[in-house]
Design a protein around this motif. Structure first.
Motif, PDB file in Angstrom:
ATOM      1  N   GLU A  33       1.553 -26.832  -4.553  1.00  8.30           N
ATOM      2  CA  GLU A  33       0.358 -26.852  -5.400  1.00  8.30           C
ATOM      3  C   GLU A  33      -0.909 -26.760  -4.561  1.00  8.30           C
ATOM      4  O   GLU A  33      -1.864 -26.055  -4.920  1.00  8.30           O
ATOM      5  N   ALA A  34      -0.933 -27.465  -3.423  1.00  7.31           N
ATOM      6  CA  ALA A  34      -2.100 -27.405  -2.541  1.00  7.31           C
ATOM      7  C   ALA A  34      -2.281 -25.995  -1.981  1.00  7.31           C
ATOM      8  O   ALA A  34      -3.406 -25.489  -1.888  1.00  7.31           O
ATOM      9  N   LEU A  35      -1.184 -25.354  -1.637  1.00  8.99           N
ATOM     10  CA  LEU A  35      -1.247 -23.989  -1.100  1.00  8.99           C
ATOM     11  C   LEU A  35      -1.660 -22.985  -2.178  1.00  8.99           C
ATOM     12  O   LEU A  35      -2.420 -22.049  -1.920  1.00  8.99           O
ATOM     13  N   ALA A  36      -1.164 -23.196  -3.389  1.00  8.86           N
ATOM     14  CA  ALA A  36      -1.475 -22.279  -4.489  1.00  8.86           C
ATOM     15  C   ALA A  36      -2.964 -22.274  -4.814  1.00  8.86           C
ATOM     16  O   ALA A  36      -3.483 -21.289  -5.340  1.00  8.86           O
ATOM     17  N   ALA A  37      -3.653 -23.349  -4.467  1.00  9.09           N
ATOM     18  CA  ALA A  37      -5.086 -23.448  -4.759  1.00  9.09           C
ATOM     19  C   ALA A  37      -5.956 -22.755  -3.721  1.00  9.09           C
ATOM     20  O   ALA A  37      -7.170 -22.613  -3.920  1.00  9.09           O
ATOM     21  N   ASP A 273     -11.288 -24.333   3.766  1.00  8.78           N
ATOM     22  CA  ASP A 273     -11.407 -25.771   3.512  1.00  8.78           C
ATOM     23  C   ASP A 273     -10.196 -26.286   2.739  1.00  8.78           C
ATOM     24  O   ASP A 273      -9.616 -27.334   3.088  1.00  8.78           O
ATOM     25  N   LEU A 274      -9.811 -25.554   1.688  1.00  7.74           N
ATOM     26  CA  LEU A 274      -8.629 -25.962   0.925  1.00  7.74           C
ATOM     27  C   LEU A 274      -7.365 -25.824   1.763  1.00  7.74           C
ATOM     28  O   LEU A 274      -6.427 -26.632   1.634  1.00  7.74           O
ATOM     29  N   LEU A 275      -7.333 -24.826   2.630  1.00 17.71           N
ATOM     30  CA  LEU A 275      -6.179 -24.665   3.520  1.00 17.71           C
ATOM     31  C   LEU A 275      -6.082 -25.835   4.493  1.00 17.71           C
ATOM     32  O   LEU A 275      -4.980 -26.317   4.791  1.00 17.71           O
ATOM     33  N   ALA A 276      -7.228 -26.317   4.977  1.00 19.71           N
ATOM     34  CA  ALA A 276      -7.221 -27.480   5.868  1.00 19.71           C
ATOM     35  C   ALA A 276      -6.651 -28.705   5.163  1.00 19.71           C
ATOM     36  O   ALA A 276      -5.921 -29.511   5.764  1.00 19.71           O
ATOM     37  N   GLU A 277      -6.974 -28.848   3.873  1.00 18.43           N
ATOM     38  CA  GLU A 277      -6.409 -29.969   3.106  1.00 18.43           C
ATOM     39  C   GLU A 277      -4.896 -29.825   2.975  1.00 18.43           C
ATOM     40  O   GLU A 277      -4.155 -30.813   3.088  1.00 18.43           O
ATOM     41  N   ALA A 278      -4.424 -28.606   2.720  1.00 16.51           N
ATOM     42  CA  ALA A 278      -2.980 -28.375   2.620  1.00 16.51           C
ATOM     43  C   ALA A 278      -2.296 -28.640   3.957  1.00 16.51           C
ATOM     44  O   ALA A 278      -1.189 -29.192   3.997  1.00 16.51           O
ATOM     45  N   ALA A 279      -2.955 -28.262   5.056  1.00 13.47           N
ATOM     46  CA  ALA A 279      -2.380 -28.496   6.383  1.00 13.47           C
ATOM     47  C   ALA A 279      -2.278 -29.987   6.682  1.00 13.47           C
ATOM     48  O   ALA A 279      -1.295 -30.454   7.273  1.00 13.47           O
ATOM     49  N   ALA A 280      -3.285 -30.739   6.266  1.00 11.20           N
ATOM     50  CA  ALA A 280      -3.239 -32.190   6.467  1.00 11.20           C
ATOM     51  C   ALA A 280      -2.085 -32.801   5.683  1.00 11.20           C
ATOM     52  O   ALA A 280      -1.372 -33.697   6.182  1.00 11.20           O
ATOM     53  N   LEU A 281      -1.872 -32.316   4.458  1.00 10.24           N
ATOM     54  CA  LEU A 281      -0.738 -32.791   3.669  1.00 10.24           C
ATOM     55  C   LEU A 281       0.581 -32.417   4.332  1.00 10.24           C
ATOM     56  O   LEU A 281       1.517 -33.235   4.380  1.00 10.24           O
ATOM     57  N   ALA A 282       0.669 -31.198   4.862  1.00 15.51           N
ATOM     58  CA  ALA A 282       1.896 -30.773   5.539  1.00 15.51           C
ATOM     59  C   ALA A 282       2.214 -31.692   6.714  1.00 15.51           C
ATOM     60  O   ALA A 282       3.381 -32.070   6.923  1.00 15.51           O
ATOM     61  N   ARG A 283       1.198 -32.067   7.456  1.00 17.19           N
ATOM     62  CA  ARG A 283       1.425 -32.958   8.609  1.00 17.19           C
ATOM     63  C   ARG A 283       1.870 -34.334   8.154  1.00 17.19           C
ATOM     64  O   ARG A 283       2.719 -34.974   8.787  1.00 17.19           O
ATOM     65  N   ARG A 284       1.300 -34.813   7.039  1.00 15.28           N
ATOM     66  CA  ARG A 284       1.727 -36.121   6.520  1.00 15.28           C
ATOM     67  C   ARG A 284       3.171 -36.067   6.049  1.00 15.28           C
ATOM     68  O   ARG A 284       3.946 -37.016   6.266  1.00 15.28           O
ATOM     69  N   ILE A 285       3.547 -34.970   5.405  1.00 16.24           N
ATOM     70  CA  ILE A 285       4.945 -34.817   4.971  1.00 16.24           C
ATOM     71  C   ILE A 285       5.870 -34.825   6.179  1.00 16.24           C
ATOM     72  O   ILE A 285       6.921 -35.487   6.171  1.00 16.24           O
ATOM     73  N   LYS A 286       5.482 -34.121   7.216  1.00 12.42           N
ATOM     74  CA  LYS A 286       6.319 -34.062   8.417  1.00 12.42           C
ATOM     75  C   LYS A 286       6.493 -35.456   9.033  1.00 12.42           C
ATOM     76  O   LYS A 286       7.560 -35.808   9.524  1.00 12.42           O
ATOM     77  N   MET A 287       5.416 -36.242   8.999  1.00  8.10           N
ATOM     78  CA  MET A 287       5.479 -37.589   9.577  1.00  8.10           C
ATOM     79  C   MET A 287       6.076 -38.613   8.608  1.00  8.10           C
ATOM     80  O   MET A 287       6.304 -39.759   8.986  1.00  8.10           O
ATOM     81  N   GLY A 288       6.276 -38.209   7.358  1.00  2.00           N
ATOM     82  CA  GLY A 288       6.842 -39.134   6.383  1.00  2.00           C
ATOM     83  C   GLY A 288       5.893 -40.202   5.926  1.00  2.00           C
ATOM     84  O   GLY A 288       6.309 -41.321   5.594  1.00  2.00           O
ATOM     85  N   VAL A 289       4.582 -39.853   5.877  1.00  6.49           N
ATOM     86  CA  VAL A 289       3.592 -40.866   5.511  1.00  6.49           C
ATOM     87  C   VAL A 289       2.777 -40.384   4.295  1.00  6.49           C
ATOM     88  O   VAL A 289       1.589 -40.639   4.197  1.00  6.49           O
ATOM     89  N   VAL A 290       3.432 -39.692   3.364  1.00  7.17           N
ATOM     90  CA  VAL A 290       2.739 -39.232   2.171  1.00  7.17           C
ATOM     91  C   VAL A 290       2.486 -40.425   1.262  1.00  7.17           C
ATOM     92  O   VAL A 290       3.399 -41.181   0.943  1.00  7.17           O
ATOM     93  N   ALA A 291       1.227 -40.581   0.845  1.00  7.41           N
ATOM     94  CA  ALA A 291       0.878 -41.734  -0.005  1.00  7.41           C
ATOM     95  C   ALA A 291       1.432 -41.544  -1.404  1.00  7.41           C
ATOM     96  O   ALA A 291       1.494 -40.433  -1.893  1.00  7.41           O
TER      97      ALA A 291
END
Length: 291
Positions: A33-37, A273-291
């Motif tokens: 969803e973040a990427l689609a935006a 800017d929206l891509l940077a937000e998606a990248a931050a989410l991707a890194r959180r998913i990789k680290m297993g720290v998604v809120a």
């Protein structure tokens, strides 16, 4: 008007397929969803491969049913065989804008490790899938692995890559993504490979797929741009790697590709800017720290 380059986002599939943590469908959907935006118009979201072989791809059916519909956005699904294609047909909702991808290797060693089949045997499987897709009007994309170097067979002759690309396009007039699967490519070897491939396929039907293992992905993209390519695969946050290619983590990061293309004067249509937000989410998913 700036020259247009298309980014084929592979993070939700190629990027996540090798993660050790079982990533919930909800997290994958949040990333999609973040990427689609962001303005991306092609996103690869999963694979209809058996979860026995690639456990991370479990839940692809659920993802297909739930992804957001965005005008102009097409979703890609990797399909290894006819069984996988029938699963695709059963899963996609009415009006779903999708395409499938098939894959082969440029080397026998990787083909046997990845597909448990020779190149010729893999083409028999792929041929059946492509024929079925053409029959029902589903667009097809092709992947070729190990276009520069193979973890099992070593350096790959450019003519060998060209032969595989030609065979794929004899099945259907598909776009073909050229994969530097272990990130061993440098501008000189990538350039030589492209020179051979361009003898059998025009630049407008080719895509570059570079891993940044050796830190040369952006330089390899620049060589590909000079050769006329205008489609590049990338994974948000630099996610990914192939479970069958030892030592090959790290697809080139989408945000790095978009930024470099902008510096070079190319237009991608992607909101950084929206891509940077998606990248931050991707890194959180990789680290297993998604809120």
């Amino acid at each position: 008007m700036a020259d247009r380059v298309r980014i084929y986002e592979v993070g939700p599939r190629d990027g996540l397929q090798n993660e050790a943590r079982a990533i919930p469908v909800a997290e994958k959907l949040a990333l999609i969803e973040a990427l689609a935006a962001t303005g991306l118009d092609r996103i690869e979201i999963g694979s209809f491969v058996s979860p026995k072989w690639v456990p991370q791809m479990a839940g692809t059916d659920e993802i297909v049913a739930a992804v957001p519909r965005v005008a102009g956005l097409r979703y890609g699904l990797l399909v290894p065989n006819v069984t996988g294609f029938e699963r695709y047909l059963a899963a996609v909702p009415e009006g779903f804008d999708g395409e499938i991808a098939v894959f082969v290797s440029a080397t026998e060693g990787f083909s046997r490790a990845n597909l448990n089949a020779s190149i010729d045997e893999s083409f028999e499987r792929v041929g059946d899938v492509v024929a079925r897709a053409v029959e029902v009007g589903v667009p097809v994309r092709g992947y070729v692995s190990c276009v520069v170097r193979c973890p099992f067979d070593g350096d790959v002759a450019p003519g060998q890559v060209a032969s595989v690309v030609e065979r794929l396009r004899e099945l259907a007039p598909m776009e073909v993504s050229l994969g530097d699967t272990i990130g061993a490519g440098v501008p000189e070897t990538v350039g030589a490979m492209l020179e051979a491939v361009l003898d059998v396929a025009p630049a407008e039907v080719l895509a570059g797929h570079f891993h940044d293992t050796g830190g040369r992905a952006l330089a390899n993209i620049e060589v590909s741009l000079e050769a006329g390519l205008r489609v590049f695969d990338a994974a948000v946050g630099g996610l990914g790697g192939c479970p069958y290619a030892p030592g090959a983590p790290g697809n080139v990061a989408t945000e790095a590709v978009v930024a470099r293309l902008a510096e070079l004067g190319f237009e991608t249509g992607v909101d950084e800017d929206l891509l940077a937000e998606a990248a931050a989410l991707a890194r959180r998913i990789k680290m297993g720290v998604v809120a």
